[in-house]
Enzyme design. Structure first.
Site, PDB file in Angstrom:
ATOM      1  N   LYS A  17     -12.951  -0.548 -21.712  1.00 39.13           N
ATOM      2  CA  LYS A  17     -11.950  -0.955 -22.486  1.00 39.13           C
ATOM      3  C   LYS A  17     -10.739  -1.131 -21.662  1.00 39.13           C
ATOM      4  O   LYS A  17     -10.304  -0.140 -20.933  1.00 39.13           O
ATOM      5  CB  LYS A  17     -11.624   0.126 -23.643  1.00 39.13           C
ATOM      6  N   ASP A  40     -15.224   1.561 -27.428  1.00 43.20           N
ATOM      7  CA  ASP A  40     -14.403   2.372 -28.389  1.00 43.20           C
ATOM      8  C   ASP A  40     -14.198   3.580 -28.200  1.00 43.20           C
ATOM      9  O   ASP A  40     -13.381   4.554 -28.251  1.00 43.20           O
ATOM     10  CB  ASP A  40     -14.781   2.094 -29.924  1.00 43.20           C
ATOM     11  N   PHE A  75      14.576 -18.002   9.078  1.00 41.97           N
ATOM     12  CA  PHE A  75      13.360 -18.821   9.333  1.00 41.97           C
ATOM     13  C   PHE A  75      13.445 -20.109  10.023  1.00 41.97           C
ATOM     14  O   PHE A  75      14.138 -20.951   9.636  1.00 41.97           O
ATOM     15  CB  PHE A  75      12.710 -18.957   7.798  1.00 41.97           C
ATOM     16  N   ASN A  80       7.441 -15.276  -2.174  1.00 45.53           N
ATOM     17  CA  ASN A  80       8.819 -15.788  -1.560  1.00 45.53           C
ATOM     18  C   ASN A  80       9.685 -16.272  -2.472  1.00 45.53           C
ATOM     19  O   ASN A  80       9.482 -17.299  -2.902  1.00 45.53           O
ATOM     20  CB  ASN A  80       8.706 -16.627  -0.449  1.00 45.53           C
ATOM     21  N   HIS A  82      12.289 -18.181  -3.435  1.00 42.82           N
ATOM     22  CA  HIS A  82      13.085 -18.950  -2.949  1.00 42.82           C
ATOM     23  C   HIS A  82      14.452 -18.912  -3.564  1.00 42.82           C
ATOM     24  O   HIS A  82      14.486 -19.002  -4.556  1.00 42.82           O
ATOM     25  CB  HIS A  82      12.467 -20.434  -2.419  1.00 42.82           C
TER      26      HIS A  82
END
Ligand SMILES: O=c1[nH]c(=O)c2[nH]c(=O)[nH]c2[nH]1
Length: 290
Positions: A12, A58, A157, A243, A245
């Protein structure tokens, strides 16, 4: 050629469980999504339709709520209790996996004071666990999801290769934002889970904020290294870091400059940086890790 049944499991998924703990007027909320997945000798139900080895999903759901009656405690402990129960509930069940996501609520301030019983959903990430038990031993994972963090500077970067399709401009100062998904595996079956989680989370955030980053990859490693140094019970940590941006908006068409202040927060596509950091003497990973 014969056709055979391959790997299978059932359970479940996503039981939504809320428990209120009362200390007089003072209430505490535990809000969980609990998923159960069982595997074992389940050929008959697939191949012949005989269900005598099937613990109904269940029943699994009911068990989750019944176990919560006695208190939940740390989610890792609750998952361990449930997993150990399911694996011993029927001889046909050979492995039980219980995953829990804890949804955080923050106490409201009412009239300038902490409210006794009023809460707001907090947005600071969700704590997760996943426990697998084979009847003999258990493997415990911890983690955090949707922990959105942003550094408005301290991120660069540049130095990446350029080919005929490269348009990205090198930057020495950019926004770095991500929604951290981290899963770590403990090398123990018993620990002060609350403290381990809190330390891992605080250390990870400290490393995110404190790392002058040349790439999200470098930040990933710094966060993983810091967590492993701070929490001896964690053997390995895995990250998925989108990332998020933030692009400088060109305001020139409006006769305006943009000295690094106005950004467009793009939601897709996004770079997805994934990686694992581990101890070189980490014990072998259990079944729930892969
Ligand atoms: O931190 C980053 N890593 C990359 O691999 C990458 N690629 C890219 O286009 N931007 C970035 N940023």
């Amino acid at each position: 050629m014969a056709i055979v049944l391959g790997d299978n499991r059932y359970g479940k998924a996503e039981n939504r469980l809320v428990r209120v703990d009362r200390d007089g007027d003072e209430h505490r909320i535990t809000d969980l999504t609990v998923s159960v997945s069982l595997s074992g000798d389940m050929s008959d139900t697939h191949l012949t339709g005989a269900n005598d080895k099937v613990l109904a999903t269940d029943t699994q759901k009911n068990t989750v709520f019944a176990f919560a009656r006695d208190g939940i405690g740390e989610i890792e402990d609750f998952a361990l209790r449930l997993a150990r129960h399911f694996v011993s509930a029927q001889g046909s069940i050979h492995a039980a996996r219980v995953g829990i996501v804890a949804h955080p609520w923050e106490r409201l301030q009412v009239g300038g004071r902490p409210a006794h019983h009023s809460f707001a959903r907090s947005g600071a990430g969700t704590r997760t666990t996943r426990v697998t038990c084979d009847g003999e031993r258990a493997w415990v994972l911890g983690g955090v999801e949707d922990l959105t963090v942003l550094n408005s500077t301290g991120s660069e970067f540049w130095g990446f290769p350029r080919d005929e399709y490269t348009t990205l401009v090198e930057v020495k100062d950019r926004i770095l934002a991500t929604a951290v998904s981290a899963t770590w595996r403990y090398s123990v079956e018993e620990a002060d889970w609350a403290n381990a989680h809190e330390t891992a989370l605080a250390t990870l955030l400290d490393a995110f904020g404190g790392t002058h980053s040349q790439s999200l990859q470098q930040t990933l490693y710094a966060m993983g290294q810091a967590v492993l140094e701070a929490v001896p019970e964690i053997a390995e940590i895995r990250f998925a870091l989108p990332n998020k941006h933030h692009f400088l908006v060109d305001l020139e068409p409006f006769g305006l400059d943009n000295p690094g202040e106005v950004f467009y927060a793009a939601d897709r596509p996004y770079g997805l940086i994934e990686g694992t950091v581990l101890r070189d003497d980490a014990p072998p990973a259990g079944p729930a890790w892969s």
